[in-house]
Design a protein around this motif. Structure first.
Motif, PDB file in Angstrom:
ATOM      1  N   SER A   2      69.631 -19.280 -18.202  1.00 29.58           N
ATOM      2  CA  SER A   2      70.363 -18.086 -17.784  1.00 29.58           C
ATOM      3  C   SER A   2      71.579 -17.894 -18.670  1.00 29.58           C
ATOM      4  CB  SER A   2      70.806 -18.236 -16.323  1.00 29.58           C
ATOM      5  OG  SER A   2      71.932 -19.083 -16.236  1.00 29.58           O
ATOM      6  N   SER A   3      72.143 -16.688 -18.590  1.00 32.18           N
ATOM      7  CA  SER A   3      73.302 -16.368 -19.418  1.00 32.18           C
ATOM      8  C   SER A   3      74.533 -17.167 -18.996  1.00 32.18           C
ATOM      9  CB  SER A   3      73.594 -14.875 -19.345  1.00 32.18           C
ATOM     10  OG  SER A   3      73.889 -14.511 -18.016  1.00 32.18           O
ATOM     11  N   MET A   4      74.505 -17.814 -17.849  1.00 29.09           N
ATOM     12  CA  MET A   4      75.660 -18.561 -17.358  1.00 29.09           C
ATOM     13  C   MET A   4      75.681 -20.010 -17.864  1.00 29.09           C
ATOM     14  SD  MET A   4      76.969 -16.061 -15.982  1.00 29.09           S
ATOM     15  CE  MET A   4      78.427 -16.673 -15.221  1.00 29.09           C
ATOM     16  N   GLU A   5      74.575 -20.514 -18.348  1.00 26.47           N
ATOM     17  CA  GLU A   5      74.504 -21.874 -18.858  1.00 26.47           C
ATOM     18  C   GLU A   5      74.837 -21.877 -20.339  1.00 26.47           C
ATOM     19  OE1 GLU A   5      70.696 -23.608 -17.916  1.00 26.47           O
ATOM     20  OE2 GLU A   5      70.656 -22.541 -16.015  1.00 26.47           O
ATOM     21  N   ILE A   6      75.992 -22.442 -20.678  1.00 30.03           N
ATOM     22  CA  ILE A   6      76.425 -22.453 -22.072  1.00 30.03           C
ATOM     23  C   ILE A   6      75.845 -23.689 -22.753  1.00 30.03           C
ATOM     24  CG2 ILE A   6      78.399 -22.493 -23.631  1.00 30.03           C
ATOM     25  CD1 ILE A   6      80.044 -21.299 -21.288  1.00 30.03           C
ATOM     26  N   PRO A   7      75.039 -23.482 -23.802  1.00 32.19           N
ATOM     27  CA  PRO A   7      74.474 -24.635 -24.514  1.00 32.19           C
ATOM     28  C   PRO A   7      75.590 -25.492 -25.116  1.00 32.19           C
ATOM     29  CG  PRO A   7      73.401 -22.595 -25.188  1.00 32.19           C
ATOM     30  CD  PRO A   7      74.585 -22.216 -24.363  1.00 32.19           C
ATOM     31  N   GLU A   8      75.348 -26.767 -25.191  1.00 26.94           N
ATOM     32  CA  GLU A   8      76.347 -27.696 -25.717  1.00 26.94           C
ATOM     33  C   GLU A   8      76.766 -27.340 -27.141  1.00 26.94           C
ATOM     34  OE1 GLU A   8      77.003 -32.489 -26.417  1.00 26.94           O
ATOM     35  OE2 GLU A   8      75.298 -31.803 -25.232  1.00 26.94           O
ATOM     36  N   TRP A   9      75.812 -26.957 -27.995  1.00 23.63           N
ATOM     37  CA  TRP A   9      76.154 -26.629 -29.379  1.00 23.63           C
ATOM     38  C   TRP A   9      77.101 -25.431 -29.454  1.00 23.63           C
ATOM     39  CZ3 TRP A   9      75.193 -22.065 -31.944  1.00 23.63           C
ATOM     40  CH2 TRP A   9      74.240 -21.208 -31.392  1.00 23.63           C
ATOM     41  N   VAL A  10      76.910 -24.459 -28.557  1.00 28.55           N
ATOM     42  CA  VAL A  10      77.787 -23.282 -28.526  1.00 28.55           C
ATOM     43  C   VAL A  10      79.180 -23.696 -28.066  1.00 28.55           C
ATOM     44  CG1 VAL A  10      78.216 -21.055 -27.404  1.00 28.55           C
ATOM     45  CG2 VAL A  10      75.890 -21.656 -28.147  1.00 28.55           C
ATOM     46  N   ARG A  11      79.235 -24.436 -26.979  1.00 23.25           N
ATOM     47  CA  ARG A  11      80.523 -24.893 -26.430  1.00 23.25           C
ATOM     48  C   ARG A  11      81.288 -25.699 -27.474  1.00 23.25           C
ATOM     49  NH1 ARG A  11      78.985 -28.325 -22.827  1.00 23.25           N
ATOM     50  NH2 ARG A  11      77.974 -26.756 -21.570  1.00 23.25           N
ATOM     51  N   ASN A  12      80.611 -26.632 -28.148  1.00 22.23           N
ATOM     52  CA  ASN A  12      81.266 -27.486 -29.147  1.00 22.23           C
ATOM     53  C   ASN A  12      81.769 -26.685 -30.340  1.00 22.23           C
ATOM     54  OD1 ASN A  12      80.779 -29.732 -27.563  1.00 22.23           O
ATOM     55  ND2 ASN A  12      78.978 -30.374 -28.717  1.00 22.23           N
ATOM     56  N   LEU A  13      80.964 -25.755 -30.833  1.00 23.13           N
ATOM     57  CA  LEU A  13      81.355 -24.958 -31.993  1.00 23.13           C
ATOM     58  C   LEU A  13      82.542 -24.052 -31.666  1.00 23.13           C
ATOM     59  CD1 LEU A  13      80.949 -24.094 -34.904  1.00 23.13           C
ATOM     60  CD2 LEU A  13      79.133 -22.554 -34.140  1.00 23.13           C
ATOM     61  N   VAL A  14      82.501 -23.380 -30.537  1.00 19.38           N
ATOM     62  CA  VAL A  14      83.610 -22.488 -30.157  1.00 19.38           C
ATOM     63  C   VAL A  14      84.881 -23.291 -29.909  1.00 19.38           C
ATOM     64  CG1 VAL A  14      84.419 -20.846 -28.405  1.00 19.38           C
ATOM     65  CG2 VAL A  14      82.089 -20.666 -29.320  1.00 19.38           C
ATOM     66  N   CYS A  15      84.754 -24.472 -29.329  1.00 18.90           N
ATOM     67  CA  CYS A  15      85.914 -25.347 -29.130  1.00 18.90           C
ATOM     68  C   CYS A  15      86.498 -25.769 -30.476  1.00 18.90           C
ATOM     69  CB  CYS A  15      85.515 -26.564 -28.304  1.00 18.90           C
ATOM     70  SG  CYS A  15      86.882 -27.677 -27.931  1.00 18.90           S
ATOM     71  N   LYS A  16      85.664 -26.158 -31.407  1.00 16.62           N
ATOM     72  CA  LYS A  16      86.103 -26.558 -32.746  1.00 16.62           C
ATOM     73  C   LYS A  16      86.829 -25.415 -33.456  1.00 16.62           C
ATOM     74  CE  LYS A  16      84.269 -28.202 -37.155  1.00 16.62           C
ATOM     75  NZ  LYS A  16      83.063 -28.540 -37.903  1.00 16.62           N
ATOM     76  N   LEU A  17      86.377 -24.187 -33.210  1.00 23.17           N
ATOM     77  CA  LEU A  17      86.984 -23.005 -33.816  1.00 23.17           C
ATOM     78  C   LEU A  17      88.198 -22.497 -33.033  1.00 23.17           C
ATOM     79  CD1 LEU A  17      83.649 -21.145 -34.612  1.00 23.17           C
ATOM     80  CD2 LEU A  17      85.179 -22.242 -36.270  1.00 23.17           C
ATOM     81  N   GLU A  18      88.546 -23.207 -31.967  1.00 28.47           N
ATOM     82  CA  GLU A  18      89.666 -22.846 -31.091  1.00 28.47           C
ATOM     83  C   GLU A  18      89.491 -21.439 -30.522  1.00 28.47           C
ATOM     84  OE1 GLU A  18      93.306 -23.633 -33.243  1.00 28.47           O
ATOM     85  OE2 GLU A  18      92.850 -25.769 -33.358  1.00 28.47           O
ATOM     86  N   GLY A  19      88.247 -21.154 -30.150  1.00 28.49           N
ATOM     87  CA  GLY A  19      87.930 -19.856 -29.564  1.00 28.49           C
ATOM     88  C   GLY A  19      88.120 -19.858 -28.063  1.00 28.49           C
TER      89      GLY A  19
END
Length: 160
Positions: A2-19
């Motif tokens: 579902s659109s509410m489950e954030i994949p780990e790779w997305v979460r990690n990349l956005v965190c690394k980019l300080e998004g």
């Protein structure tokens, strides 16, 4: 997924980019036109995803820059012709491949077809860095970065 489950790779990349303000935009199976580097050079965002997920995260000035303020054109509308090579302008966006590679692209809606796309001169680099192929199931997520809240996207193969 579902659109509410954030994949780990997305979460990690956005965190690394300080998004921040991470939002699901779409999943889709890539078509040959999404991978066409001769003519189309664009990633098509299907209309239901534009209306339900993309537009709600945009400010009015961003919608205007991306040509998303007015109703979509129709490919079959009388008097509407497709103009090959026309400069559509668009909203400047950063698109990050799953491996973190960043491309400077544009978000725009083509007035001749009403299609909302991500395109630009770096689109071929994005495809190359992403190793994407026809029929790959991909995810597109939007987020904001920096004090100015620049609109950015992450694009990558969908996690099984």
């Amino acid at each position: 997924m579902s659109s509410m489950e954030i994949p780990e790779w997305v979460r990690n990349l956005v965190c690394k980019l300080e998004g921040n303000h991470l939002r699901f935009i779409m999943t889709k199976s890539l078509t040959s036109s999404d991978l066409d580097l001769q003519d189309q050079k664009r990633l098509l965002i299907p209309s239901p995803y534009v209306e339900d997920y993309l537009i709600p995260m945009l400010s009015d000035p961003e919608k205007a820059a991306a040509n998303l303020l007015h109703p979509t054109a129709s490919r079959n509308m009388p008097g509407t012709s497709r103009v090959r090579g026309r400069k559509h302008g668009g909203l400047d966006v950063d698109v990050h491949a799953r491996n973190g590679f960043r491309c400077y692209l544009k978000l725009t809606r083509w007035d001749s077809t009403g299609s909302t796309v991500i395109n630009g001169t770096d689109y071929d680099l994005l495809l190359c860095q992403s190793s994407l192929q026809k029929n790959d199931e991909v995810e597109l997520w939007g987020f904001r970065k920096g004090r100015e809240g620049k609109l950015c996207f992450v694009l990558g193969k969908k996690t099984q």
